[in-house]
Write a protein that holds these residues in place. Structure first.
Motif, mmCIF file in Angstrom:
data_model
loop_
_atom_site.group_PDB
_atom_site.id
_atom_site.type_symbol
_atom_site.label_atom_id
_atom_site.label_comp_id
_atom_site.label_asym_id
_atom_site.label_seq_id
_atom_site.Cartn_x
_atom_site.Cartn_y
_atom_site.Cartn_z
ATOM 1 N N PRO A 237 -34.212 26.650 13.212
ATOM 2 C CA PRO A 237 -32.855 27.181 13.003
ATOM 3 C C PRO A 237 -31.786 26.348 13.695
ATOM 4 O O PRO A 237 -31.971 25.862 14.809
ATOM 5 N N TYR A 238 -30.651 26.204 13.017
ATOM 6 C CA TYR A 238 -29.439 25.616 13.591
ATOM 7 C C TYR A 238 -28.307 26.570 13.218
ATOM 8 O O TYR A 238 -27.805 26.552 12.084
ATOM 9 N N VAL A 239 -27.920 27.427 14.165
ATOM 10 C CA VAL A 239 -26.998 28.529 13.891
ATOM 11 C C VAL A 239 -25.602 28.184 14.393
ATOM 12 O O VAL A 239 -25.418 27.814 15.557
ATOM 13 N N VAL A 240 -24.617 28.313 13.500
ATOM 14 C CA VAL A 240 -23.218 28.067 13.824
ATOM 15 C C VAL A 240 -22.369 29.154 13.170
ATOM 16 O O VAL A 240 -22.859 29.960 12.374
ATOM 17 N N ARG A 241 -21.073 29.135 13.502
ATOM 18 C CA ARG A 241 -20.155 30.171 13.014
ATOM 19 C C ARG A 241 -19.054 29.537 12.161
ATOM 20 O O ARG A 241 -18.585 28.436 12.442
ATOM 21 N N ASP A 242 -18.642 30.261 11.126
ATOM 22 C CA ASP A 242 -17.473 29.902 10.331
ATOM 23 C C ASP A 242 -16.622 31.156 10.181
ATOM 24 O O ASP A 242 -16.885 31.992 9.308
ATOM 25 N N GLY A 243 -15.629 31.319 11.075
ATOM 26 C CA GLY A 243 -14.850 32.558 11.072
ATOM 27 C C GLY A 243 -15.715 33.735 11.444
ATOM 28 O O GLY A 243 -16.363 33.746 12.500
ATOM 29 N N MET A 245 -18.310 34.653 9.706
ATOM 30 C CA MET A 245 -19.623 34.449 9.105
ATOM 31 C C MET A 245 -20.473 33.522 9.963
ATOM 32 O O MET A 245 -19.999 32.503 10.470
ATOM 33 N N TRP A 246 -21.728 33.888 10.137
ATOM 34 C CA TRP A 246 -22.700 33.028 10.816
ATOM 35 C C TRP A 246 -23.525 32.306 9.770
ATOM 36 O O TRP A 246 -23.901 32.892 8.748
ATOM 37 N N ILE A 247 -23.783 31.034 10.025
ATOM 38 C CA ILE A 247 -24.548 30.209 9.095
ATOM 39 C C ILE A 247 -25.777 29.675 9.806
ATOM 40 O O ILE A 247 -25.682 29.148 10.913
ATOM 41 N N ASN A 248 -26.924 29.829 9.187
ATOM 42 C CA ASN A 248 -28.163 29.273 9.726
ATOM 43 C C ASN A 248 -28.655 28.185 8.775
ATOM 44 O O ASN A 248 -29.079 28.466 7.654
ATOM 45 N N PHE A 249 -28.556 26.940 9.226
ATOM 46 C CA PHE A 249 -29.183 25.832 8.525
ATOM 47 C C PHE A 249 -30.627 25.764 9.024
ATOM 48 O O PHE A 249 -30.867 25.701 10.225
ATOM 49 N N TYR A 250 -31.578 25.777 8.124
ATOM 50 C CA TYR A 250 -32.984 25.772 8.505
ATOM 51 C C TYR A 250 -33.751 24.917 7.513
ATOM 52 O O TYR A 250 -33.185 24.396 6.554
ATOM 53 N N PHE A 251 -35.048 24.747 7.743
ATOM 54 C CA PHE A 251 -35.840 24.121 6.690
ATOM 55 C C PHE A 251 -36.924 25.074 6.225
ATOM 56 O O PHE A 251 -37.458 25.885 6.981
ATOM 57 N N GLY A 252 -37.212 24.975 4.938
ATOM 58 C CA GLY A 252 -38.274 25.763 4.336
ATOM 59 C C GLY A 252 -39.350 24.855 3.788
ATOM 60 O O GLY A 252 -39.097 23.688 3.457
ATOM 61 N N LEU A 253 -40.546 25.374 3.725
ATOM 62 C CA LEU A 253 -41.671 24.632 3.156
ATOM 63 C C LEU A 253 -42.345 25.492 2.105
ATOM 64 O O LEU A 253 -42.660 26.660 2.346
ATOM 65 N N GLY A 254 -42.516 24.913 0.936
ATOM 66 C CA GLY A 254 -43.262 25.553 -0.133
ATOM 67 C C GLY A 254 -44.364 24.624 -0.582
ATOM 68 O O GLY A 254 -44.971 23.931 0.237
ATOM 69 N N PRO A 255 -44.594 24.544 -1.868
ATOM 70 C CA PRO A 255 -45.657 23.659 -2.357
ATOM 71 C C PRO A 255 -45.314 22.181 -2.162
ATOM 72 O O PRO A 255 -44.517 21.626 -2.898
ATOM 73 N N GLY A 256 -45.860 21.564 -1.120
ATOM 74 C CA GLY A 256 -45.793 20.127 -0.997
ATOM 75 C C GLY A 256 -44.657 19.532 -0.210
ATOM 76 O O GLY A 256 -44.803 18.459 0.378
ATOM 77 N N HIS A 257 -43.494 20.156 -0.188
ATOM 78 C CA HIS A 257 -42.324 19.519 0.406
ATOM 79 C C HIS A 257 -41.557 20.475 1.315
ATOM 80 O O HIS A 257 -41.410 21.662 1.001
#
Length: 356
Positions: A237-243, A245-257
């Motif tokens: 997680p990389y959590v930041v704020r915009d007004g 609203m909170w935004i969480n930039f993260y990475f997901g993993l599914g089939p292969g990538h």
């Protein structure tokens, strides 16, 4: 789920990728980054951009700083977390530094470091065994008063452990980010279960003093979605704020990538995920054709930068190799890079740091 085309998230998208790595492993025998670099965290300090990052040498993670004056060309500055196998410490094999306490949690403020009790603070995790992420990791803190950010002092014990957690985190803890909101510290962390084909999800803990943490009753607060692109991992997680609203930039993993995702929240506990990756893995042969993951965000000079770890199969001529893979640090943006930016240039000619 939020549609990837939702107007609310368009300003957070960074579809334009820089075609060169911004930092690579050295390939130098015995160097901390002999095989790979990983986990960027970018901020401004002392008149230069700094990148906290991790290197892997075949034994474990150690962490360092690099500096830049343009966010594209980086130079190693020095080590921050090193190995001490004779210490008997829980983190003697080394530490993967993932976060430093910042002054502001706004996405639109350049990240700068904040002192707490007169000290800068760094968050890291460490594994108990030698090798690649061997055993269940725990989370620690280190502090520094040195303005060069090279003299770090690790606390004697972990501040957060899987040992008193639940089944979904019993396999160990990974990247954590820490923010302060209304007098309370929030730590978002990802963890894995003990299954052979494990799942990683994101939890939340809160603290009044950075040392004693209480898990959120609704953990994990960001979960995998069955059958989706992030069906196995919702991580880093990389959590930041915009007004408001909170935004969480993260990475997901599914089939292969592994690919980068995004989630929104108004209370830091309940999150709504975008239905598709916001930064996808690349085409065959590109730096991130296998994985594009582990975000660090920075807004400067009217441009949003999205730093991440890219991986592809190793090719002849690559400077470093880990398990037949080239793992390097990359950057994308909300605006195209110019032809001049894609051309290599020497920077920081008059800045001298330790080698290694």
């Amino acid at each position: 789920m939020i549609s990837i085309h939702d107007e609310r998230i368009q300003k957070y998208l960074t579809p334009y990728k820089y075609t060169r790595p911004v930092l690579t492993g050295s390939g130098i025998k015995g160097a901390f980054d002999e095989q790979a670099v990983d986990i960027p965290f970018v901020f401004w300090h002392g008149g230069l951009y700094h990148m906290l990052y991790t290197g892997f040498d075949g034994t474990g993670y150690q962490s360092a700083l690099a500096v830049s004056d343009d966010l594209l060309n980086w130079k190693h500055k020095g080590m921050v977390l090193t190995r001490d196998l004779d210490s008997g410490r829980w983190d003697g094999i080394g530490g993967a530094a993932t976060w430093m306490i910042k002054e502001s949690d706004s996405l639109w403020d350049i990240p700068k470091l904040k002192k707490v009790d007169g000290k800068y603070w760094l968050v890291y995790h460490s594994y108990p065994g030698m090798g690649y992420e061997d055993g269940p990791a725990q989370i620690g803190l280190a502090w520094c008063e040195d303005e060069e950010l090279l003299d770090w002092h690790r606390l004697d014990e972990p501040v957060f452990s899987w040992k008193d957690g639940e089944e979904w985190e019993a396999g160990g803890l990974y990247k954590a980010c820490v923010i302060e909101h209304e007098g309370l510290w929030y730590m978002f962390y990802n963890a894995k279960n003990r299954e052979a084909r494990w799942t990683e999800q994101t939890g939340l803990a809160t603290s009044r003093d950075l040392l004693h943490w209480e898990r959120c009753r609704e953990n994990p607060v960001l979960r995998v979605t069955e059958g989706a692109w992030d069906e196995r991992f919702v991580s880093d997680p990389y959590v930041v704020r915009d007004g408001d609203m909170w935004i969480n930039f993260y990475f997901g993993l599914g089939p292969g990538h592994a690919q980068e995702g995004l989630a929104l929240s108004t209370d830091l506990i309940h999150w709504e995920k975008a239905d598709s990756p916001i930064l996808t893995h690349g085409k065959p042969g590109e730096l991130d054709c296998t994985h594009a993951h582990k975000p660090s965000m920075l807004y400067a000079d009217g441009r949003l930068y999205h730093f991440y770890c890219g991986t592809r199969p190793w090719q002849e001529g690559d400077p470093a190799k880990i398990y037949q893979e080239f793992r390097t640090l990359c950057v994308a943006s909300d605006q195209p890079f110019t032809q001049g930016e894609h051309m290599h240039r020497e920077t920081l000619k008059n800045v001298t740091f330790e080698e290694g």
